[in-house]
Design a protein around this motif. Structure first.
Motif, PDB file in Angstrom:
ATOM      1  N   ARG A 213      -8.392  -2.455   5.814  1.00 12.45           N
ATOM      2  CA  ARG A 213      -7.378  -1.778   6.632  1.00 12.45           C
ATOM      3  C   ARG A 213      -6.649  -0.713   5.812  1.00 12.45           C
ATOM      4  O   ARG A 213      -6.371   0.374   6.307  1.00 12.45           O
ATOM      5  N   THR A 217      -7.245   3.107   7.051  1.00  8.96           N
ATOM      6  CA  THR A 217      -6.088   3.828   7.570  1.00  8.96           C
ATOM      7  C   THR A 217      -5.616   4.897   6.595  1.00  8.96           C
ATOM      8  O   THR A 217      -5.217   5.989   7.015  1.00  8.96           O
ATOM      9  N   PRO A 224      -3.869   2.432  12.742  1.00 10.68           N
ATOM     10  CA  PRO A 224      -3.897   0.967  12.609  1.00 10.68           C
ATOM     11  C   PRO A 224      -4.220   0.254  13.912  1.00 10.68           C
ATOM     12  O   PRO A 224      -4.895  -0.773  13.910  1.00 10.68           O
TER      13      PRO A 224
END
Length: 240
Positions: A213, A217, A224
């Motif tokens: 993540r 991102t 997100p």
């Protein structure tokens, strides 16, 4: 000269053979016994079906010591099956477990050797939004994109040297939008798995890790919410 669609259609026309081919779409090599269990048939019957798939050029046998494993014959077979899946109806879901597995495949999966499902689509969108890939006249990396992916650990040089199409997009059969495939798509997927951005869950399905993540991102600019189950524009679901 025409194309004998019926020859391949005949191979996929039996539910057991169709199920076994679908089980190989994740890129893994499997034994005849594993494929028999996936199709719900006896091992002797599975051997007969696998023989037809091998003779028909869809499946290849890989020997590892005393064991024999089966896998799709190559990326060109996977690409053709992936395109064909876009016009196929979804497999009926008859249990909660099957529904959960279907949803996991839609969120993220490996399709032969590249990332597919919602994860593959949003990643491809991000590469385009960053100006790292272009689509005309063919899919390719920009200099900025190549530098960024190399810095992220993607083996771009190896992908360019591979004896297959460097980069292409194909229609994702669950999202109905394109995801990145070809040698570059395979290199991105390999980097994501090796670096722990994603991890395998159940067979073909993959899930994004905490580290993933951060990278997806931060480096790739993926919102997100796109990695957390939110969807800004609902897409029709197909076979998973």
């Amino acid at each position: 000269m025409g194309t004998d669609f019926a020859a391949v259609a005949g191979l996929l026309g039996h539910p057991a053979r169709s199920t076994m081919v679908d089980a190989l779409m994740g890129g893994d090599a499997r034994t005849a016994g594993e494929l028999a269990r996936a199709a719900g048939i006896a091992p002797s019957t599975a051997s007969e079906h696998l023989g037809r798939l091998i003779d028909g050029g869809l499946v290849a046998v890989v020997a590892r010591g005393r064991h024999r494993y089966h896998r799709l014959r190559g990326p060109e077979v996977a690409a053709a099956l992936e395109a064909f899946a876009a016009i196929c109806p979804p497999t009926p879901v008859r249990s909660l477990r099957a529904a959960s597995h279907r949803d996991a495949l839609r969120e993220g999966r490996t399709c032969y050797d590249h990332l597919a499902g919602r994860l593959g689509v949003v990643l491809t969108d991000a590469l385009g939004a960053r100006g790292w890939i272009v689509h005309h006249p063919a899919v390719d990396l920009t200099p900025a994109g190549e530098a960024a992916l190399v810095a992220a650990g993607v083996d771009v040089a190896g992908a360019r040297a591979a004896r297959r199409v460097f980069a292409r997009t194909c229609l994702d059969w669950t999202e109905r939008r394109p995801h990145l495939a070809g040698a570059l798509g395979a290199a991105v997927a390999a980097a994501a798995l090796d670096a722990g951005w994603v991890q395998r869950r159940d067979g073909r399905s993959v899930t994004v890790t905490g580290r993933g993540r951060e990278v997806l991102t931060g480096l790739f600019g993926i919102p997100p919410t796109a990695l957390a189950g939110g969807r800004a524009d609902p897409q029709p679901a197909g076979r998973g």
